[in-house]
Design a protein around this motif. Structure first.
Motif, PDB file in Angstrom:
ATOM      1  N   LEU A   1      11.561  -6.505   4.432  1.00  0.00           N
ATOM      2  CA  LEU A   1      11.993  -7.800   4.956  1.00  0.00           C
ATOM      3  C   LEU A   1      11.011  -8.299   6.018  1.00  0.00           C
ATOM      4  N   GLU A   2      10.540  -7.352   6.792  1.00  0.00           N
ATOM      5  CA  GLU A   2       9.564  -7.690   7.826  1.00  0.00           C
ATOM      6  C   GLU A   2       8.311  -8.286   7.178  1.00  0.00           C
ATOM      7  N   ASN A   3       7.880  -7.637   6.102  1.00  0.00           N
ATOM      8  CA  ASN A   3       6.704  -8.133   5.390  1.00  0.00           C
ATOM      9  C   ASN A   3       6.924  -9.561   4.905  1.00  0.00           C
ATOM     10  N   PHE A   4       8.114  -9.784   4.432  1.00  0.00           N
ATOM     11  CA  PHE A   4       8.431 -11.121   3.946  1.00  0.00           C
ATOM     12  C   PHE A   4       8.287 -12.151   5.062  1.00  0.00           C
ATOM     13  N   TYR A   5       8.836 -11.810   6.215  1.00  0.00           N
ATOM     14  CA  TYR A   5       8.779 -12.762   7.322  1.00  0.00           C
ATOM     15  C   TYR A   5       7.347 -12.974   7.802  1.00  0.00           C
ATOM     16  N   THR A   6       6.565 -11.889   7.800  1.00  0.00           N
ATOM     17  CA  THR A   6       5.188 -12.035   8.220  1.00  0.00           C
ATOM     18  C   THR A   6       4.463 -12.976   7.264  1.00  0.00           C
TER      19      THR A   6
ATOM     20  N   ALA B   1      14.837 -13.208  -2.077  1.00  0.00           N
ATOM     21  CA  ALA B   1      13.574 -13.668  -1.511  1.00  0.00           C
ATOM     22  C   ALA B   1      12.443 -12.978  -2.243  1.00  0.00           C
ATOM     23  N   ALA B   2      11.295 -13.559  -2.185  1.00  0.00           N
ATOM     24  CA  ALA B   2      10.179 -12.954  -2.896  1.00  0.00           C
ATOM     25  C   ALA B   2       8.872 -13.175  -2.171  1.00  0.00           C
TER      26      ALA B   2
ATOM     27  N   GLY C   1      12.966   1.486   4.622  1.00  0.00           N
ATOM     28  CA  GLY C   1      12.154   0.785   3.636  1.00  0.00           C
ATOM     29  C   GLY C   1      12.540  -0.673   3.518  1.00  0.00           C
ATOM     30  N   GLU C   2      13.821  -0.899   3.558  1.00  0.00           N
ATOM     31  CA  GLU C   2      14.308  -2.275   3.441  1.00  0.00           C
ATOM     32  C   GLU C   2      13.887  -3.112   4.635  1.00  0.00           C
TER      33      GLU C   2
ATOM     34  N   PHE D   1      18.419  -4.537  -1.999  1.00  0.00           N
ATOM     35  CA  PHE D   1      18.899  -4.246  -0.654  1.00  0.00           C
ATOM     36  C   PHE D   1      20.388  -3.924  -0.684  1.00  0.00           C
ATOM     37  N   SER D   2      20.757  -2.987   0.140  1.00  0.00           N
ATOM     38  CA  SER D   2      22.183  -2.710   0.283  1.00  0.00           C
ATOM     39  C   SER D   2      22.743  -3.670   1.319  1.00  0.00           C
ATOM     40  N   SER D   3      23.783  -4.384   0.940  1.00  0.00           N
ATOM     41  CA  SER D   3      24.319  -5.359   1.887  1.00  0.00           C
ATOM     42  C   SER D   3      25.050  -4.681   3.033  1.00  0.00           C
TER      43      SER D   3
END
Lengths: 661, 383
Positions: free
Chosen positions: B278-283, B363-364, B273-274, B346-348
């Motif tokens: 993150l992928e969505n964010f980059y897209t 990030a948002a 899921g994470e 997110f788990s680091s």
């Protein structure tokens, strides 16, 4: 005692490598010193027992036994006088710099009974100190010297061997000089005050030195000419292109036609490939040797072979075309001087290879970024489109536009129609009528022959990137790779970076033939001793211990971003390819976005980098790697940045950031 | 993790009793406990006693101590949590204010008292105690000469073994060395799998690589298993899954977790899921840069405008010792939730979390485009 003195009173600028290696600068430059430097030197002198060094200065011909006497002259002064003397010297030095030996100053001051003004006048009038000028006039000297230094560096770049050899050799020479010619060992403070009477001797000495240098310097070049002058020029050619474009087959057939593969082996390949039902791969088997590669019918690692043309000795690097093996392709292309791009002319095939995601584009961009500037394009499998000229022209047009964008000069790109399987237009003029009707250009081998072989940076410090490690015959183990710059001979000591371990070269071999010396551009296997095989890994750099390569885990680079699906941000995990090294890294900082053509800063600290942008970034590697700034060494200053199997950027290292701890 | 009791009053002050059952629970505990909290747990203490004659003896006693936490250490490999602090409850063996280091142990009760239980901490307790979120997956990321054997749990990715072997390249007439090197490498990887993967727990083993390395390895492993009659491997053959990745480096795990086949198999793992988020964010950053913000300042601005659709935040930020700073982040999360945004913590310890950490940790993705803020100063880019 006397040994110690030699060390202490050594002229440091003399001992400094950079000066030593430069020939063609005047003697005066050697001794001149900027005021700031002089001040520093003075400080040093003040702290240490300077008297001895100064002593040599004045009494040029007198041997050491006088030392005590002179020293006592100063020592015999009363406490008060000595303090006065000290302060006077201080003042004089402030006025005229520290170019007059201290001992002289002491004498003069005693003579004039601590009158500073008179002493200075004496010094300025005295022809012995004619070099001494008031500081304002002296100011320009360092600038001048710097200039001459720079220009002389341009004339001759110091060879790695030179430093080595000269060091060992010259030291004794200097030592000898120092013993009988005292001025050579003047105190560091007395930069310019070389008395005139012995100037010739030091000049001569320098001449000798320069001569030696020249000798050694030309040594490598002459040796190179001697070794290589007679034979054909070496050329390394990488074959690139989309998967199944027929790279291996084309090259296999070429090698076959040139008689590099004997009939018996070829027959064997034919039989065996037929057995597997892949007869069309018989030529590819010449270069694809592992079982895995033959069964699957694709090249996985760079295959290497050699052939000769009329004027050149060509080493062929057959790169894999498949997307997953691009890391192998990069390590192969990194060693090449020129490239041969193979494209499939079959309808549909060219389009898949050339469209986004196809390797034709990526490969071409990669080799260009890796410093390959000459390219030949083989339009392969033209027989499948019945040697149609239209098809040929269509492909050439498309490629020309793209290659121009990629940064290839139009003159450096040649197009050849051919067929790898039937062997048309490889070595001999074509026989197919359909082709003959419209084509009368050179065949593939001629095109290869026409490549210019690049200049080899032989005289630069030695660098060799390790590309393969294996057990050789006999003791020790072998590392193979390309000598990027400089030269290497058997018996040399080399430094293995980034682990910084010393090793000795036991043997050298080029193409399985053992050699005494190898030069930049050569693919050599080096047998090393004095180091464990486990402590060496692919991507390490062998370098000259005197002139080691930089090691760092953080550096700045100027990158050009290709087509990316997601933008590059800070903290972007990437894989960097540096020579044969593949290492995970993180883009730790986006410093600035640059104008692609002018290099101007468009924006500082951009949030992200999109398609086709250019930027300055900081890259953090997980462990230290050996690298060089691009301006110092082109070969070791290039990096490729890949993510998820796609090359996203190419970069040039602009600054190495050494960690503070 | 088992929740024993939860006494938290409306102001947020209170105590929670927990039992850690798995190594992963230690990770949750690590994220829960912050400096200044008091932790009560059973521990072993060396006690020195002096007899009347002056001779001293020391012996180890098991006792229950309450300490006020001053420093927290977490060993990611062994999953051990170590808390150092002063004793705050007088005890027969230990004086008030004496230092003690607590090692939290599995299957032993501990209670955690906080001055203020914020929403993030309470959520963490709920998450830790949710048994459905357990999905253990092992993954082998490999390329020729390099392999990582890792375990992926709900909130952690643990590298169990790294195999880095030199494989000689193929050279004319020296193919054997290459093939021998390869066999040795495969053997090492196989041993690592046998040693580190517990097939009782692990649901699925992913083997990822570029090219044909995974197929070759898979083939080699089962051939060897048949030869050596390795029941364990043969019985679990169905658990193995071959996936494509672009390299053998750790961060390629991201690609593996994005593979649709893997997503199906792992269904609802936090890790996957994470990666997706993150992928969505980059897209978004690529398509509409004005709708994707990162960095604390920018995100705060977006939050004020109630623009946040999805907030990605690394748990690393909540672990900071600066209470005020933590509060700010908690406030940010609460505000984003109030405004109807989705918050993903997110788990680091995951690959994607590591990447987010590098990207300032926050990030948002926004609902509507906002003008880019240019006055970004040094301090923002420095951290």
């Amino acid at each position: 005692m006397s040994r110690h003195r030699n060390v202490r009173s050594m002229n440091y600028s003399d001992e400094y490598d950079g000066y030593d290696d430069v020939y063609g600068h005047s003697v005066e430059d050697d001794y001149c010193m900027s005021p700031s430097e002089a001040a520093f030197m003075y400080d040093r002198e003040g702290k240490s027992k300077q008297k001895m060094g100064a002593f040599f200065q004045t009494v040029t011909d007198i041997a050491e036994e006088n030392e005590g006497e002179l020293e006592s002259k100063e020592n015999s002064l009363s406490e008060v006088d000595r303090a006065r003397l000290e302060s006077c010297i201080e003042q004089i030095k402030q006025t005229i710099g520290s170019s007059v030996p201290r001992q002289d100053l002491v004498n003069i001051l005693l003579m004039y009974n601590f009158n500073i003004e008179k002493s200075i006048n004496f010094i300025l009038d005295n022809p012995q100190y004619k070099d001494v000028k008031l500081p304002e006039k002296k100011d320009k000297v360092p600038v001048l010297s710097k200039d001459s230094e720079v220009s002389s560096v341009k004339v001759v770049t110091p060879g790695p061997k030179t430093t080595n050899v000269t060091k060992g050799f010259d030291l004794a020479q200097k030592e000898a000089n120092r013993l009988n010619v005292t001025p050579r060992s003047q105190s560091p403070a007395s930069g310019r005050g070389t008395p005139i009477n012995i100037q010739p001797s030091s000049e001569q000495n320098d001449d000798v030195k320069n001569f030696k240098q020249k000798d050694n310097k030309t040594d490598v070049v002459t040796q190179y000419k001697k070794e290589r002058g007679g034979s054909k020029e070496h050329l390394y050619m990488v074959v690139i292109g989309h998967v199944d474009a027929g790279k291996s087959t084309l090259m296999g057939h070429l090698l076959c036609s040139l008689g590099q593969v004997n009939q018996k082996t070829m027959h064997k390949y034919e039989q065996e490939s037929r057995k597997l039902g892949k007869q069309s791969f018989m030529y590819a088997w010449v270069l694809d040797e592992t079982g895995e590669e033959r069964n699957r019918g694709i090249t996985m690692d760079v295959g290497k072979s050699q052939f000769e043309t009329d004027t050149k000795l060509v080493t062929l690097l057959d790169a894999p075309g498949h997307k997953d093996f691009i890391p192998n392709m990069i390590s192969g292309a990194g060693q090449a001087d020129v490239a041969l791009l193979v494209v499939d002319a079959t309808r549909g095939e060219f389009e898949t290879g050339f469209d986004y995601g196809g390797q034709t584009r990526e490969h071409a961009l990669l080799v260009r970024s890796l410093g390959v500037s000459q390219l030949a394009v083989a339009i392969n499998k033209l027989d499948t489109v019945s040697w149609s000229q239209e098809r040929f022209n269509e492909i050439t047009q498309k490629l020309k536009v793209f290659l121009k964008q990629a940064g290839f000069k139009e003159n450096d790109v040649a197009f050849v129609p051919c067929s790898g399987l039937t062997g048309q237009n490889l070595v001999e003029k074509p026989t197919e009528n359909e082709l003959l009707t419209w084509y009368n250009g050179p065949c593939l081998i001629n095109v290869i022959d026409n490549f210019r072989s690049p200049d080899r940076p032989i005289s630069k410090p030695f660098r060799h990137s390790i590309n393969d490690i294996f057990k050789g015959t006999g003791s020790g183990f072998c590392v193979s790779g390309r000598i990027e710059t400089g030269s290497l001979s058997t018996g040399d000591r080399v430094l293995v970076c980034p682990s910084k371990e010393l090793a000795t070269v036991k043997a050298l071999a080029i193409e399985e033939v053992s050699q005494q010396i190898a030069f930049a551009g050569d693919q050599v296997s080096v047998t090393l001793s004095g180091i464990e095989m486990q402590n060496v890994s692919i991507g390490y750099i062998l370098c000259d211990p005197q002139n080691p390569v930089q090691v760092a885990s953080k550096f700045q680079a100027r990158i050009v971003v290709f087509n990316v699906t997601v933008p590059i941000t800070k903290g972007f995990p990437v894989v960097i390819h540096h020579q044969s090294l593949v290492e995970p890294a993180v883009i730790s900082k986006l410093i600035s976005q640059l104008n692609k053509s002018t290099g101007e800063v468009i924006k500082k600290h951009p949030r992200c980098l999109g398609n086709n942008s250019s930027a300055m970034v900081e890259i953090q590697v997980s462990r230290p790697i050996a690298l060089e700034v691009y301006s110092d060494c082109k070969e070791l200053g290039r990096i490729m940045i890949r993510v998820g199997g796609v090359t996203i950027a190419a970069g040039l290292i602009t600054k190495v950031i050494l960690s503070t701890n | 993790m088992k929740l024993l009791y939860k006494n938290v009053d409306k102001e947020g002050e209170g105590t929670v009793g927990l039992i850690a059952e798995e190594p992963e629970d230690m990770w949750h505990a690590y994220n829960l406990i912050s400096e200044g909290d008091s932790v009560r747990s059973t521990t072993i203490r060396k006690v020195q006693s002096e007899s009347a004659t002056g001779s001293s003896t020391s012996n180890r006693v098991r006792t229950t101590l309450t300490i006020c936490v001053e420093s927290i250490d977490f060993d990611t490999q062994a999953c051990v949590l170590r808390l150092k602090g002063r004793n705050v409850e007088e005890n027969q063996y230990v004086k008030m204010g004496a230092y003690h280091t607590l090692d939290l142990e599995l299957n032993r009760k501990f209670s955690l008292k906080k001055q203020e239980w914020d929403s993030i901490a309470l959520e963490r307790v709920d998450m830790a105690c949710d048994p459905t979120q357990n999905a253990d997956v092992a993954a082998v990321i490999m390329q020729e000469g390099l392999a990582h054997v890792c375990l992926i749990t709900a909130s952690m990715t643990l590298i169990r073994a790294k195999i880095d072997v030199n494989i000689p390249r193929k050279r004319k007439g020296f193919v054997q060395q290459h093939e021998k090197g390869l066999t040795k490498f495969y053997d090492n990887v196989m041993q690592a799998i046998l040693r580190h993967v517990n097939f009782d727990i692990v649901k699925c083993v992913l083997i990822a690589s570029p090219g044909f390395v995974r197929d070759q390895f898979y083939e080699y492993m089962f051939q060897t298993a048949i030869k050596t009659d390795n029941k364990l491997l043969l019985e679990n053959k169905s658990k193995f899954m071959l996936v494509h990745s672009s390299s053998g480096f750790k961060h390629s795990l991201k690609e593996v977790l994005q593979d649709s086949a893997v997503i199906n198999k792992m269904s609802d793992t936090k890790a996957a899921g994470e990666v997706k988020a993150l992928e969505n964010f980059y897209t978004m950053l690529q398509c509409e840069p004005a709708k994707a913000f990162y960095g604390k300042k920018h995100v705060e601005k977006a939050c004020e405008a109630q623009a946040i659709e999805t907030l990605l935040i690394s748990d690393n930020l909540f672990r900071c010792s600066d209470v005020a700073l933590r509060k700010e982040y908690v406030k940010l999360v609460d505000m984003a939730r109030e405004a109807g945004g989705e918050v993903k913590i997110f788990s680091s310890m995951h690959i994607s979390g590591e990447q987010l950490d590098q990207l300032t940790g926050i990030a948002a993705i926004l609902r509507f485009p906002m003008p880019e803020l240019d006055e970004e100063d040094e301090s923002d880019t420095e951290n």
